[in-house]
Enzyme design. Structure first.
Site, PDB file in Angstrom:
ATOM      1  CG  ASN A 142      -1.887   1.082   1.296  1.00 38.90           C
ATOM      2  OD1 ASN A 142      -1.686   2.130   0.708  1.00 38.90           O
ATOM      3  ND2 ASN A 142      -2.969   0.855   2.010  1.00 38.90           N
ATOM      4  N   GLY A 153      -0.103   4.241  -0.038  1.00 48.54           N
ATOM      5  CA  GLY A 153      -0.721   5.251   0.827  1.00 48.54           C
ATOM      6  C   GLY A 153      -0.126   5.202   2.224  1.00 48.54           C
ATOM      7  CD  GLU A 158      -2.397  -9.448   5.808  1.00 46.62           C
ATOM      8  OE1 GLU A 158      -3.574  -9.352   6.196  1.00 46.62           O
ATOM      9  OE2 GLU A 158      -1.781  -8.534   5.244  1.00 46.62           O
ATOM     10  CG  ASP A 212      -3.165  -6.457   9.669  1.00 45.77           C
ATOM     11  OD1 ASP A 212      -3.185  -6.438   8.426  1.00 45.77           O
ATOM     12  OD2 ASP A 212      -4.010  -7.073  10.340  1.00 45.77           O
ATOM     13  CG  PHE A 265      -4.879   4.580   1.662  1.00 44.90           C
ATOM     14  CD1 PHE A 265      -5.144   3.350   2.261  1.00 44.90           C
ATOM     15  CD2 PHE A 265      -4.084   5.486   2.349  1.00 44.90           C
ATOM     16  CE1 PHE A 265      -4.626   3.035   3.518  1.00 44.90           C
ATOM     17  CE2 PHE A 265      -3.555   5.184   3.600  1.00 44.90           C
ATOM     18  CZ  PHE A 265      -3.832   3.955   4.182  1.00 44.90           C
ATOM     19  CE1 TYR A 283     -13.918  -0.279   4.028  1.00 49.99           C
ATOM     20  CE2 TYR A 283     -11.658  -0.740   4.711  1.00 49.99           C
ATOM     21  CZ  TYR A 283     -12.892  -1.179   4.268  1.00 49.99           C
ATOM     22  OH  TYR A 283     -13.092  -2.516   4.063  1.00 49.99           O
ATOM     23  CG  ASP A 284      -8.235   7.701   4.257  1.00 45.15           C
ATOM     24  OD1 ASP A 284      -8.434   7.227   5.391  1.00 45.15           O
ATOM     25  OD2 ASP A 284      -7.097   7.910   3.805  1.00 45.15           O
ATOM     26  NE  ARG A 336      -1.012   3.374   8.517  1.00 48.56           N
ATOM     27  CZ  ARG A 336      -2.235   3.373   8.004  1.00 48.56           C
ATOM     28  NH1 ARG A 336      -2.803   4.493   7.572  1.00 48.56           N
ATOM     29  NH2 ARG A 336      -2.923   2.254   7.905  1.00 48.56           N
TER      30      ARG A 336
HETATM   31  P1  IMP Z   1      -4.286  -3.685   5.651  1.00 49.71           P
HETATM   32  O1  IMP Z   1      -3.669  -3.192   6.902  1.00 49.71           O
HETATM   33  O2  IMP Z   1      -3.427  -3.334   4.471  1.00 49.71           O
HETATM   34  O3  IMP Z   1      -4.693  -5.125   5.733  1.00 49.71           O
HETATM   35  O4  IMP Z   1      -5.576  -2.783   5.447  1.00 49.71           O
HETATM   36  C1  IMP Z   1      -6.876  -3.223   5.630  1.00 49.71           C
HETATM   37  C2  IMP Z   1      -7.807  -2.392   4.806  1.00 49.71           C
HETATM   38  O5  IMP Z   1      -8.071  -1.175   5.490  1.00 49.71           O
HETATM   39  C3  IMP Z   1      -7.314  -2.041   3.416  1.00 49.71           C
HETATM   40  O6  IMP Z   1      -8.397  -2.106   2.513  1.00 49.71           O
HETATM   41  C4  IMP Z   1      -6.818  -0.615   3.567  1.00 49.71           C
HETATM   42  O7  IMP Z   1      -6.985   0.123   2.377  1.00 49.71           O
HETATM   43  C5  IMP Z   1      -7.737  -0.091   4.656  1.00 49.71           C
HETATM   44  N1  IMP Z   1      -7.031   0.902   5.456  1.00 49.71           N
HETATM   45  C6  IMP Z   1      -5.950   0.703   6.256  1.00 49.71           C
HETATM   46  N2  IMP Z   1      -5.556   1.866   6.807  1.00 49.71           N
HETATM   47  C7  IMP Z   1      -6.414   2.811   6.347  1.00 49.71           C
HETATM   48  C8  IMP Z   1      -6.493   4.208   6.520  1.00 49.71           C
HETATM   49  O8  IMP Z   1      -5.699   4.841   7.207  1.00 49.71           O
HETATM   50  N3  IMP Z   1      -7.504   4.814   5.875  1.00 49.71           N
HETATM   51  C9  IMP Z   1      -8.407   4.160   5.094  1.00 49.71           C
HETATM   52  N4  IMP Z   1      -8.354   2.866   4.870  1.00 49.71           N
HETATM   53  C10 IMP Z   1      -7.360   2.190   5.489  1.00 49.71           C
END
Ligand code: IMP
Length: 188
Positions: free
Chosen positions: A11, A13, A38, A67, A142, A144-145, A170
């Site tokens: 990611n 982002g 995972e 995560d 990115f 769910y923002d 974060r």
């Molecule tokens: P993962 O940590 O990459 O497994 O993220 C889980 C999901 O949550 C993914 O679809 C990410 O795009 C979303 N996600 C993780 N962090 C954020 C954030 O800070 N804002 C919006 N979506 C997030």
């Protein structure tokens, strides 16, 4: 000489956010686009713990993984650890549809960061309470923002990265991580 941390994620982002936040502590980020398993569990911390052990066993050093998940109260915390799957399948329009007619729109973002630097392993989790908006707003960020708001007004996709870091899950995790790194003499 500044310390380089390998950020293992698919990611970009997340990498942008880490560059903006951890960069301020004099740490250099290197993006590594690499797979790790995972595990199926209810806890982000367990996913991070297992992922770190796997990457270390494969020879990776001085790295971090993250995560994260969106926990919606009306759904008993779902999608939570399944956030990536839900984002990939139904996406934000699907979540908004599921929320249709639901009064309690409260939700919490959680971000678990694991770092393994030298012999030091650190795992921290930051949270950000907020709510699911009635429609997607904004073009930044990115995942769910666009549908998550920390204050019921602006979505995370409507605010600059530095402002998101100041209040986000974060950003909170990064500040905890910085405290731990400082205690161990890894940063000043
Ligand atoms: P993962 O940590 O990459 O497994 O993220 C889980 C999901 O949550 C993914 O679809 C990410 O795009 C979303 N996600 C993780 N962090 C954020 C954030 O800070 N804002 C919006 N979506 C997030």
């Amino acid at each position: 000489m500044s310390l380089k941390i390998r950020v293992v994620t698919h990611n970009p982002g997340k990498v942008r956010e880490y560059q903006s936040s951890l960069g301020g502590y004099g740490l250099e980020m290197e993006h590594i686009n690499r797979e790790y398993d995972e595990v199926q569990t209810d806890h982000l911390e367990e996913v991070v713990d297992k992922g770190m052990k796997q990457l270390h066993a494969e020879g990776l050093r001085d790295f971090m993984i993250d995560d994260s998940g969106l926990f919606v109260n009306a759904f008993g915390g779902f999608p939570g650890v399944y956030s990536a799957y839900v984002q990939k399948t139904v996406g934000n329009p699907g979540v908004l549809k599921l929320m249709n007619g639901i009064e309690d729109r409260s939700a919490t973002f959680r971000c678990c960061i694991g770092t393994w630097i030298g012999n030091e392993r650190i795992i921290v989790t930051g949270v950000c309470p907020g709510e699911i908006l009635h429609e997607a707003r904004g073009t930044g960020g990115f995942g769910y923002d666009p549908i998550f708001s920390p204050d019921g007004k602006r979505s995370f996709a409507e605010i600059p990265t530095e402002d998101k870091n100041a209040i986000s899950h974060r950003g909170a995790a990064v500040r905890m991580l910085a405290d731990e790194l400082r205690k161990r003499g890894i940063i000043n």
